[in-house]
Design a protein around this motif. Structure first.
Motif, mmCIF file in Angstrom:
data_model
loop_
_atom_site.group_PDB
_atom_site.id
_atom_site.type_symbol
_atom_site.label_atom_id
_atom_site.label_comp_id
_atom_site.label_asym_id
_atom_site.label_seq_id
_atom_site.Cartn_x
_atom_site.Cartn_y
_atom_site.Cartn_z
ATOM 1 N N LEU A 1 -5.058 9.656 -3.640
ATOM 2 C CA LEU A 1 -4.628 8.270 -3.822
ATOM 3 C C LEU A 1 -3.281 8.037 -3.171
ATOM 4 O O LEU A 1 -3.085 7.050 -2.451
ATOM 5 N N SER A 2 -2.353 8.948 -3.409
ATOM 6 C CA SER A 2 -1.014 8.807 -2.836
ATOM 7 C C SER A 2 -1.060 8.828 -1.307
ATOM 8 O O SER A 2 -0.506 7.944 -0.644
ATOM 9 N N GLY A 3 -1.736 9.823 -0.752
ATOM 10 C CA GLY A 3 -1.736 9.978 0.707
ATOM 11 C C GLY A 3 -2.448 8.863 1.440
ATOM 12 O O GLY A 3 -1.896 8.279 2.394
ATOM 13 N N PHE A 4 -3.659 8.512 0.997
ATOM 14 C CA PHE A 4 -4.429 7.509 1.736
ATOM 15 C C PHE A 4 -3.873 6.094 1.561
ATOM 16 O O PHE A 4 -4.003 5.261 2.463
ATOM 17 N N SER A 5 -3.251 5.801 0.433
ATOM 18 C CA SER A 5 -2.653 4.473 0.282
ATOM 19 C C SER A 5 -1.493 4.300 1.268
ATOM 20 O O SER A 5 -1.310 3.213 1.844
ATOM 21 N N ILE A 6 -0.723 5.359 1.491
ATOM 22 C CA ILE A 6 0.374 5.281 2.465
ATOM 23 C C ILE A 6 -0.174 5.137 3.883
ATOM 24 O O ILE A 6 0.353 4.366 4.698
ATOM 25 N N ILE A 7 -1.245 5.843 4.192
ATOM 26 C CA ILE A 7 -1.853 5.741 5.522
ATOM 27 C C ILE A 7 -2.356 4.325 5.775
ATOM 28 O O ILE A 7 -2.134 3.760 6.856
ATOM 29 N N VAL A 8 -3.043 3.737 4.805
ATOM 30 C CA VAL A 8 -3.529 2.355 4.958
ATOM 31 C C VAL A 8 -2.351 1.405 5.160
ATOM 32 O O VAL A 8 -2.398 0.495 6.004
ATOM 33 N N GLY A 9 -1.279 1.606 4.413
ATOM 34 C CA GLY A 9 -0.102 0.757 4.575
ATOM 35 C C GLY A 9 0.475 0.830 5.971
ATOM 36 O O GLY A 9 0.907 -0.186 6.532
ATOM 37 N N SER A 10 0.482 2.028 6.554
ATOM 38 C CA SER A 10 1.023 2.168 7.908
ATOM 39 C C SER A 10 0.204 1.389 8.932
ATOM 40 O O SER A 10 0.747 0.902 9.940
ATOM 41 N N ALA B 1 -1.881 7.466 -11.138
ATOM 42 C CA ALA B 1 -1.951 8.865 -10.720
ATOM 43 C C ALA B 1 -2.089 9.775 -11.938
ATOM 44 O O ALA B 1 -2.875 10.736 -11.934
ATOM 45 N N GLY B 2 -1.345 9.462 -12.998
ATOM 46 C CA GLY B 2 -1.452 10.249 -14.218
ATOM 47 C C GLY B 2 -2.816 10.119 -14.876
ATOM 48 O O GLY B 2 -3.349 11.096 -15.426
ATOM 49 N N ALA B 3 -3.396 8.907 -14.809
ATOM 50 C CA ALA B 3 -4.744 8.714 -15.354
ATOM 51 C C ALA B 3 -5.768 9.527 -14.574
ATOM 52 O O ALA B 3 -6.698 10.106 -15.154
ATOM 53 N N LEU B 4 -5.604 9.592 -13.249
ATOM 54 C CA LEU B 4 -6.499 10.424 -12.435
ATOM 55 C C LEU B 4 -6.345 11.892 -12.802
ATOM 56 O O LEU B 4 -7.321 12.657 -12.796
ATOM 57 N N LEU B 5 -5.123 12.301 -13.128
ATOM 58 C CA LEU B 5 -4.886 13.677 -13.538
ATOM 59 C C LEU B 5 -5.660 13.997 -14.818
ATOM 60 O O LEU B 5 -6.232 15.082 -14.966
ATOM 61 N N ARG B 6 -5.696 13.016 -15.723
ATOM 62 C CA ARG B 6 -6.431 13.211 -16.978
ATOM 63 C C ARG B 6 -7.936 13.200 -16.731
ATOM 64 O O ARG B 6 -8.664 14.055 -17.254
ATOM 65 N N VAL B 7 -8.419 12.245 -15.929
ATOM 66 C CA VAL B 7 -9.853 12.143 -15.651
ATOM 67 C C VAL B 7 -10.371 13.386 -14.944
ATOM 68 O O VAL B 7 -11.504 13.836 -15.184
ATOM 69 N N CYS B 8 -9.539 13.925 -14.066
ATOM 70 C CA CYS B 8 -9.938 15.119 -13.304
ATOM 71 C C CYS B 8 -9.659 16.410 -14.068
ATOM 72 O O CYS B 8 -9.683 17.501 -13.469
ATOM 73 N N PHE C 1 0.829 -1.209 0.000
ATOM 74 C CA PHE C 1 0.000 0.000 0.000
ATOM 75 C C PHE C 1 0.862 1.257 0.000
ATOM 76 O O PHE C 1 0.559 2.234 -0.702
ATOM 77 N N VAL C 2 1.932 1.243 0.787
ATOM 78 C CA VAL C 2 2.809 2.406 0.835
ATOM 79 C C VAL C 2 3.437 2.676 -0.527
ATOM 80 O O VAL C 2 3.465 3.818 -1.007
ATOM 81 N N SER C 3 3.934 1.621 -1.182
ATOM 82 C CA SER C 3 4.628 1.802 -2.456
ATOM 83 C C SER C 3 3.686 2.257 -3.568
ATOM 84 O O SER C 3 4.134 2.837 -4.559
ATOM 85 N N LEU C 4 2.381 2.013 -3.403
ATOM 86 C CA LEU C 4 1.417 2.483 -4.399
ATOM 87 C C LEU C 4 1.420 4.001 -4.509
ATOM 88 O O LEU C 4 1.251 4.560 -5.600
ATOM 89 N N GLY C 5 1.639 4.680 -3.384
ATOM 90 C CA GLY C 5 1.592 6.140 -3.396
ATOM 91 C C GLY C 5 2.889 6.834 -3.060
ATOM 92 O O GLY C 5 3.001 8.051 -3.221
ATOM 93 N N LEU C 6 3.902 6.079 -2.615
ATOM 94 C CA LEU C 6 5.126 6.692 -2.091
ATOM 95 C C LEU C 6 5.869 7.509 -3.133
ATOM 96 O O LEU C 6 6.419 8.574 -2.828
ATOM 97 N N PHE C 7 5.900 7.044 -4.381
ATOM 98 C CA PHE C 7 6.737 7.680 -5.392
ATOM 99 C C PHE C 7 5.997 8.729 -6.218
ATOM 100 O O PHE C 7 6.608 9.382 -7.063
ATOM 101 N N THR C 8 4.706 8.894 -5.979
ATOM 102 C CA THR C 8 3.932 9.876 -6.745
ATOM 103 C C THR C 8 4.465 11.297 -6.588
ATOM 104 O O THR C 8 4.620 12.012 -7.591
ATOM 105 N N PRO C 9 4.778 11.768 -5.384
ATOM 106 C CA PRO C 9 5.340 13.127 -5.282
ATOM 107 C C PRO C 9 6.662 13.274 -6.027
ATOM 108 O O PRO C 9 6.923 14.339 -6.618
ATOM 109 N N PHE C 10 7.503 12.246 -6.028
ATOM 110 C CA PHE C 10 8.785 12.329 -6.723
ATOM 111 C C PHE C 10 8.584 12.517 -8.229
ATOM 112 O O PHE C 10 9.402 13.145 -8.901
ATOM 113 N N CYS C 11 7.501 11.964 -8.753
ATOM 114 C CA CYS C 11 7.240 12.020 -10.188
ATOM 115 C C CYS C 11 6.500 13.291 -10.590
ATOM 116 O O CYS C 11 6.780 13.864 -11.653
#
Length: 440
Positions: A413-422, A396-403, A262-272
């Motif tokens: 998506l990034s934040g809550f996936s990391i929280i669930v992982g914790s 994350a990029g697909a959500l950017l397009r949809v939104c 769960f953490v890795s699903l959102g961890l790298f989104t800010p870096f990208c």
């Protein structure tokens, strides 16, 4: 010159270790092993600290440069791949992450059999070649193969062996030693966004990457010469599977793996996406790269301070809140950041807590593992989390397009996936000691 005696001829002769009880059926020992003598781990010495130094160098130029993919993402979308949507370009970095993580199990198994140096020498060759091939790539498919597949494999061969080697030299101060080594990736992630951007502008993309390849060749060669393991490499045991999924029968380890997914699903989104987010919110393009550099610079402190205190207060004790706060900072601070100052505050806090997670997860694996399984378990965890890492940034990029260009869905998506992982990591901690505030 003082040398560290090699006390064991084979990994089968090493006794169990770890601060957690070893009463589960996952241990490879066929009969009860003697209790580990603290002297089995010297927690220092020339060879041990040279290994930490070598790991620092490899992580600086390999994982550190991978953390700077936001620079490549921004450059590609305005130059070579400007006709493609950012979510499509993001697949280059996602494939790189997937290959890097998925190769972990194979590389960990090779480390257990052959030791670090042969793998790192091959990794240096592969990684430098990938940078040179990226410098002459012209099509999207070529970038996927060179920077995605080949670079990810090279980074894997330079990442896992030195970290596993450190775990054979240290016990009491293992988290501190690993944290110092992981500082290399944070410093690399700080230096490379600025360095690459300056090189791309002044000498061009191709020449800039050739300069980067030369730097990596020198540093990785030095690292290969200094990294050692206290476990003598043994012959390949053909009876052992390459993917030892029986390790997942250990509930502590399996819960840690689920949380890491769960953490890795959102961890790298800010870096990208942090650079493109900054430019889309009015930050000058020549300044936006400093946001990513600040994020990686803050992760340096995150790799040192929590890792140091973890040896006193417990590794899981600090891993859980650091992961939780990394996710919470994205949900609260990134979603409301609209100025350069606000972005720098968010980048500093996220870098601090995400850096702590990166530094603490490996010593947590080692703490609940038999020493003969360290390389395999580290590799297995990273192989499993390769799949959420693969899809995280493209989703994350697909959500950017949809939104329609709004970053809200991507951030949530990034934040809550990391929280669930914790929360899953908290369950792993409670499996070790059911007392909520126990030092584990």
């Amino acid at each position: 010159m003082a040398t560290i005696p090699l006390r064991y001829a084979s990994v089968r002769d090493i006794p169990n270790y770890g601060s957690a009880p070893r009463n589960d059926p996952v241990s490879l020992a066929e009969e009860p092993s003697p209790k580990c003598d603290p002297e089995d781990f010297l927690d220092g010495g020339l060879a041990a600290w040279l290994t930490v130094f070598g790991a620092f160098l490899t992580l600086f130029c390999s994982f550190g440069q991978m953390n700077a993919f936001g620079t490549y993402q921004s450059w590609y979308t305005t130059h070579q791949l400007q006709d493609m949507h950012p979510s499509t370009v993001a697949w280059i970095g996602s494939v790189q992450l997937w290959v890097f993580f998925f190769s972990g199990s194979f590389i960990g198994r090779m480390f257990d059999s052959y030791g670090p140096r042969a793998i790192m020498a091959l990794g240096t060759t592969v990684y430098v070649a990938s940078i040179l091939l990226t410098s002459v790539a012209r099509s999207y498919q070529q970038y996927i193969l060179a920077q995605g597949v080949l670079s990810g494999l090279g980074v894997g061969m330079l990442f896992y062996p030195p970290l596993a080697s450190i775990s054979t030299h240290f016990n009491k101060y293992r988290a501190t030693a690993l944290g110092i080594a992981m500082v290399g990736s944070g410093l690399g992630g700080t230096v490379y966004p600025i360095l690459l951007q300056c090189l791309f502008v002044r000498v061009g993309f191709s020449v800039g990457l050739q300069v980067s390849a030369a730097i990596c060749l020198v540093l990785c060669a030095m690292a290969t010469a200094t990294v050692t393991s206290r476990i003598a490499p043994g012959k390949v045991d053909t009876d052992r599977p390459w993917f030892n999924l029986s390790a997942l029968q250990d509930s502590r380890f399996s819960l840690l793996v689920i949380g890491s997914c769960f953490v890795s699903l959102g961890l790298f989104t800010p870096f990208c996406y942090i650079v493109s987010y900054a430019t889309d919110h009015g930050v000058d393009s020549t300044t936006a790269f400093y946001v990513l550099a600040s994020l990686n610079l803050a992760s340096v402190l995150g790799r040192i301070a929590p890792a140091h205190f973890a040896d006193t207060f417990g590794r899981f004790t600090l891993l859980v809140p650091c992961a939780f706060l990394a996710g919470l900072s994205s949900v609260i601070l990134w979603s409301t950041a609209h100025t350069l100052a606000q972005l720098l505050i968010y980048a500093a806090l996220y870098g601090l807590f995400s850096g702590a997670f990166n530094a603490l997860v490996v010593p947590c694996i080692a703490q609940i593992s038999d020493i003969r399984e360290i390389g395999m378990r580290i590799g297995l965890l990273y192989s499993i989390i390769s799949f959420p890492s693969l899809i995280g940034n493209p989703v994350a990029g697909a959500l950017l397009r949809v939104c329609h260009g709004s970053y809200t869905g991507l951030i949530m998506l990034s934040g809550f996936s990391i929280i669930v992982g914790s929360l899953f990591m908290l369950l792993s901690k409670l499996k070790i000691d059911p007392a909520l505030f126990a030092r584990v």
